[in-house]
Write an enzyme that holds these catalytic residues in place. Structure first.
Site, PDB file in Angstrom:
ATOM      1  N   GLU A 131      -5.575  -8.631   1.179  1.00 25.33           N
ATOM      2  CA  GLU A 131      -6.254  -8.207   2.415  1.00 25.33           C
ATOM      3  C   GLU A 131      -7.711  -7.935   2.105  1.00 25.33           C
ATOM      4  O   GLU A 131      -8.036  -7.361   1.056  1.00 25.33           O
ATOM      5  CB  GLU A 131      -5.668  -6.898   2.976  1.00 25.33           C
ATOM      6  CG  GLU A 131      -4.326  -7.045   3.622  1.00 25.33           C
ATOM      7  CD  GLU A 131      -3.776  -5.720   4.151  1.00 25.33           C
ATOM      8  OE1 GLU A 131      -4.574  -4.810   4.493  1.00 25.33           O
ATOM      9  OE2 GLU A 131      -2.546  -5.605   4.210  1.00 25.33           O
ATOM     10  N   GLU A 175       0.800  -1.222   0.000  1.00 28.37           N
ATOM     11  CA  GLU A 175       0.000   0.000   0.000  1.00 28.37           C
ATOM     12  C   GLU A 175       0.835   1.276   0.000  1.00 28.37           C
ATOM     13  O   GLU A 175       0.922   1.989   1.008  1.00 28.37           O
ATOM     14  CB  GLU A 175      -0.957   0.018   1.197  1.00 28.37           C
ATOM     15  CG  GLU A 175      -1.974  -1.097   1.150  1.00 28.37           C
ATOM     16  CD  GLU A 175      -3.089  -0.931   2.175  1.00 28.37           C
ATOM     17  OE1 GLU A 175      -3.041   0.026   2.955  1.00 28.37           O
ATOM     18  OE2 GLU A 175      -4.013  -1.753   2.172  1.00 28.37           O
TER      19      GLU A 175
HETATM   20  C1  GCO Z   1      -3.321  -2.146   5.156  1.00 29.42           C
HETATM   21  C2  GCO Z   1      -2.978  -2.469   6.239  1.00 29.42           C
HETATM   22  C3  GCO Z   1      -3.376  -3.075   7.464  1.00 29.42           C
HETATM   23  C4  GCO Z   1      -4.512  -2.453   8.192  1.00 29.42           C
HETATM   24  C5  GCO Z   1      -5.825  -2.834   7.609  1.00 29.42           C
HETATM   25  C6  GCO Z   1      -7.017  -2.243   8.320  1.00 29.42           C
HETATM   26  O1  GCO Z   1      -2.450  -2.700   4.428  1.00 29.42           O
HETATM   27  O2  GCO Z   1      -4.175  -1.305   4.997  1.00 29.42           O
HETATM   28  O3  GCO Z   1      -2.196  -3.495   5.710  1.00 29.42           O
HETATM   29  O4  GCO Z   1      -2.150  -2.887   8.067  1.00 29.42           O
HETATM   30  O5  GCO Z   1      -4.460  -2.861   9.486  1.00 29.42           O
HETATM   31  O6  GCO Z   1      -5.891  -2.411   6.303  1.00 29.42           O
HETATM   32  O7  GCO Z   1      -6.943  -0.873   8.315  1.00 29.42           O
END
Ligand code: GCO
Length: 509
Positions: A415, A219
């Site tokens: 994710e 990200e």
């Molecule tokens: C992301 C993050 C996570 C967060 C999740 C929830 O990559 O955005 O990897 O670290 O914890 O997205 O906000």
């Protein structure tokens, strides 16, 4: 007939989806997407009837997994030679995180990883995504390797492999070494791209005998756009105030460059054939009503909106989106000769972090689309940004084919998840039913993508367990396992039981 479009909006290919959408019946659909009807029957729980509504069966090789990240779970912040990362420093500043929470102890995974792997085995996942902490491996960001840090990941990976779980390692999940922030302002300086690539080389040389699924960076948007800001302190580390938006965009460019050099470094250092991915939380645009006009509008928004146009598009095509750059004007990133070829390294896999999305419709304006505002009462999963938009998963996958022409690039949902107000009952149970509802809805959209022939290959749930949720500290729980931070007790929630059954049946239940 469905068409596939290139980034310029011109037709480039005729879709095989058109064939699928016309083929008769569920059986044809399943056969065409590699599903076997006989194994479906075997995999079903006893007594489960199949109807068109619950027959969301996945291909036999579909990847089921769960994800975590180093700073959010490991703890042991100053053990075995690890030095601070920017989140250690940032979270200690007053007012940056809820209750002043830090990742100092987090889930104490550094010491409890063996039990956590048992939990994964109980869940039934065969794949686990975690991240490697740069400040554990090279505590000063550049220079000497801390072999004790490497040993931790060796132990973790050996434990995973012993349980038949394939490791997928992210090399950077926001924990930049503080030393590089002090030395040259980390992502503000182009030098970080080379230092990141050197770090990748060191890791892959040492762990490439047992890890072959690599993800460079997680990200880019979050540690650049949210880590550097103009006017007020940004919510994410390093929380640096800069003078202009251009400087923020330049951090994005340096991160892309780090990714490209990282890909090259991994491929040069790996002792075994390896898969290299970039993980992006790109924006998904959903045609508010699924008509050809609105689908065309979603396609335009997908490549032109700033976040996609400055991260996903250059990473996949080697070019920033022209409209996004034109809109940025003087704030656009400064590019040196040769940069774009490095940034556009071919990927083996695209990691897609998907939580929410935006509805669009066709509009009679210069862009040809309008992003619609959500009404105040729109359902949200207790995070201000986490609107419940399950179709975002399907459209996010589909648009990589349809708007960028990448019809064969394998995609993993790296994710997907939500926060909920979990309470442990007197009997020691957690009925996180809003999470079950969320997962079921998003997974139905994953199934739609697979059934229509898009190259979606797997799903990693965020997260295996509750953890340090950045500036929200421990006040937001994203896990399918409840963590009691006082005792470090792990307690599988109802969503864990649900996901366990989904994995066993290989279909949405
Ligand atoms: C992301 C993050 C996570 C967060 C999740 C929830 O990559 O955005 O990897 O670290 O914890 O997205 O906000």
């Amino acid at each position: 007939m469905n068409k596939l479009y290139g980034p310029d909006g011109k037709t480039v290919l005729t879709s095989r989806r058109a064939f699928l959408s016309q083929s008769a019946g569920v059986a044809a659909l399943m056969a065409a997407s590699g599903m076997s009807t006989s194994s479906n029957l075997i995999a079903q729980p006893a007594g489960a009837a199949t109807s068109p509504m619950n027959n969301a069966t996945f291909p036999p090789d579909f990847i089921w997994g769960a994800a975590t990240a180093a700073y959010q779970i490991e703890g042991a912040a100053s053990e075995d030679g690890r030095k601070p990362c920017v989140w250690d420093t940032f979270s200690r500043l007053p007012g940056t995180t809820k209750n002043g929470d830090t990742g100092e102890v987090a889930c104490d995974h550094y010491h409890r990883f063996a039990d956590d792997v048992k939990l994964m085995a109980e869940l039934g996942i065969k794949h686990y995504r975690f991240s490697i902490a740069w400040p554990r491996i090279i505590p000063d960001g550049r220079g000497a390797v801390n072999e004790k840090g490497v040993d931790f990941y060796r132990r973790l990976v050996d434990e995973l492999l012993a349980h038949g779980i394939t490791p997928h390692a992210t090399l950077f999940h926001w924990d930049s070494p503080q030393a590089l922030e002090d030395l040259y302002g980390s992502w503000r300086n182009r030098q970080i791209a080379t230092d990141f690539a050197d770090y990748c080389t060191q890791v892959v040389k040492r762990l490439g005998d047992r890890i072959t699924n690599w993800m460079t960076i997680n990200e880019i948007f979050c540690f650049t756009y949210l880590g550097y800001g103009v006017g007020q302190r940004p919510q994410h580390a390093p929380g640096t105030l800069v003078k202009s938006r251009q400087e923020v965009l330049q951090t994005v460019h340096h991160a892309l460059l780090a990714h490209g050099l990282g890909c090259q470094a991994i491929r040069a250092a790996t002792p075994k054939p390896a898969q290299v991915a970039l993980v992006v939380n790109y924006d998904a645009f959903i045609p508010v009503i699924e008509t050809p006009e609105n689908i065309a509008a979603a396609r335009r928004a997908f490549v032109m909106e700033e976040h996609n146009g400055t991260v996903l598009v250059p990473a996949l095509t080697g070019k920033y989106n022209e409209q996004a750059i034109a809109k940025l004007g003087a704030d656009a990133p400064k590019v040196q000769a040769g940069d774009m070829a490095i940034i556009g390294q071919p990927l083996d896999v695209l990691g897609f972090n998907i939580y929410t999305g935006s509805y669009v419709k066709a509009a009679d304006n210069d862009r040809g689309y309008e992003v619609l505002p959500l009404p105040k009462e729109y359902p949200q999963m207790i995070m201000p940004w986490l609107n419940f938009i399950p179709e975002s998963l399907y459209w996010g996958v589909r648009m990589v084919s349809e708007a960028l022409g990448k019809t064969d690039l394998p995609i993993l949902i790296t994710e997907n998840g939500c926060a909920s107000n979990d309470e442990v009952t007197a009997k020691g149970e957690v009925f996180d039913l809003s999470r079950v509802m969320y997962m079921r809805s998003y997974l139905r959209n994953a199934h739609r993508a697979v059934a229509e022939g898009y190259p979606l290959k797997g799903y990693f749930h965020w997260s295996l367990m509750d953890n340090f949720e950045w500036s929200w500290g421990y006040t937001r729980r994203f896990g399918i396992t409840h963590v009691d931070y006082a005792t470090q007790t792990r307690l599988p929630k109802e969503s864990f039981r649900w996901y366990q059954q989904v994995i066993a049946a290989n279909r949405v239940l």
